[in-house]
Enzyme design. Sequence first.
Site: not given
Ligand code: 1CP
Length: 343
Positions: A25, A29, A38, A75, A152
């Site tokens: 990540r 943010r 964003r 994502d 999901y």
């Molecule tokens: O920098 C990076 O790592 C790049 C991109 C990236 C990756 C590899 C994002 C951007 N998401 C992911 C993978 C991801 N997404 C996973 C696997 C890794 C982990 O466990 O963290 C999972 C479970 C998700 C699903 C997801 N997307 C969630 C979790 C939700 C939950 O309730 O379980 C969330 C909050 C997101 C949004 C997201 N994805 C990425 C970002 C930067 C964000 C936040 C968005 C924002 O508000 O700007």
Amino acid sequence: MPEQKKLLKALAGESQKTPPVWIMRQAGRYLPEYRELRATAGGFLDLCYNPEFATEVTLQPIRRFGFDAAILFADILLLPQALGMKLWFETGEGPRLEPVTNMAEINGLKPIDEMHETLNPVYETVKRLSAELPAETTLIGFAGAPWTVATYMVAGRGTPDQGPARRLMYQDPAAFQALIDLVTDATIEYLAKQVEAGAEVVKLFDSWAGALSGSTFVQYALKPAVKIAAELKRRFPDLKFIGFPRGAGGGYVSFADTGVFDGLALDSSVPAEWARDNLQNKVAVQGNLDPMHMITGGDMLISETQRLLDILGDGPYIFNLGHGITPEGKPENIEKMLKVIRG
Ligand code: 1CP
């Protein structure tokens, strides 16, 4: 001839005096420049599907910290969306999907070859990154592992215990297997397109692997991951593959023993000495500093970073966190951590 990239060397089994480093990540943010872009882009999905914006946010942490790897900004839930599911992000809460809960709904998803229409902007982002990244930086593509993506798809959202998916798995194993098979095959094609566009390494995120055990771990976490990794490496013999069965505990050994993973990402619960003795002779390991240190900093950040280097630094090693940095993480703590790693 240019020297091989540090991350690729580690994944080829080399130990290095200074290990390569990136963090999960790393585009997100916690960075003011991310928050700014964003806000301009609109929503999170607008960032993901806009190659110009997605390329820019992927590059932000590389410019700021000089990480050894860039991970595509996207994502894991774009894939279910591309298969026809409705996806949106509730502000301040997280992702929402209109769930699929039975065989008829699973069979109603789009054919795999139609998903690229939605995902083409992602491949375009990979292409641009491949052209724009510094020569020493490795480009990582990724996807969610079938089990985690399925949790999901079935629940329609993140859940504390992956209950809805576990329920379907036991009550209607045929439907659940059909879903896993579909996501597995779709993931192979999704990652193949990323590699064709320039990804040098791919990482498969099984964030909820820890909710499985015994036969279900083998059936829904291990087998699909091996199928995906083996098929991609058959198509692209030079490709490096990182698995991340988060929370798998002793199950990490089953992953290492398959021989198809070049690296395994360790969550913070994996003892470093155990990983050194049981995994690092078979694969490169990546991890596993507690992301909380990115918020708290201080002496513990320094000593824990040094501890990991001392224990894992003699084998093939990639420094990283055990999970993603959270929005409260402080960029100055990354600087401190890098100072310990790079001297
Ligand atoms: O920098 C990076 O790592 C790049 C991109 C990236 C990756 C590899 C994002 C951007 N998401 C992911 C993978 C991801 N997404 C996973 C696997 C890794 C982990 O466990 O963290 C999972 C479970 C998700 C699903 C997801 N997307 C969630 C979790 C939700 C939950 O309730 O379980 C969330 C909050 C997101 C949004 C997201 N994805 C990425 C970002 C930067 C964000 C936040 C968005 C924002 O508000 O700007």
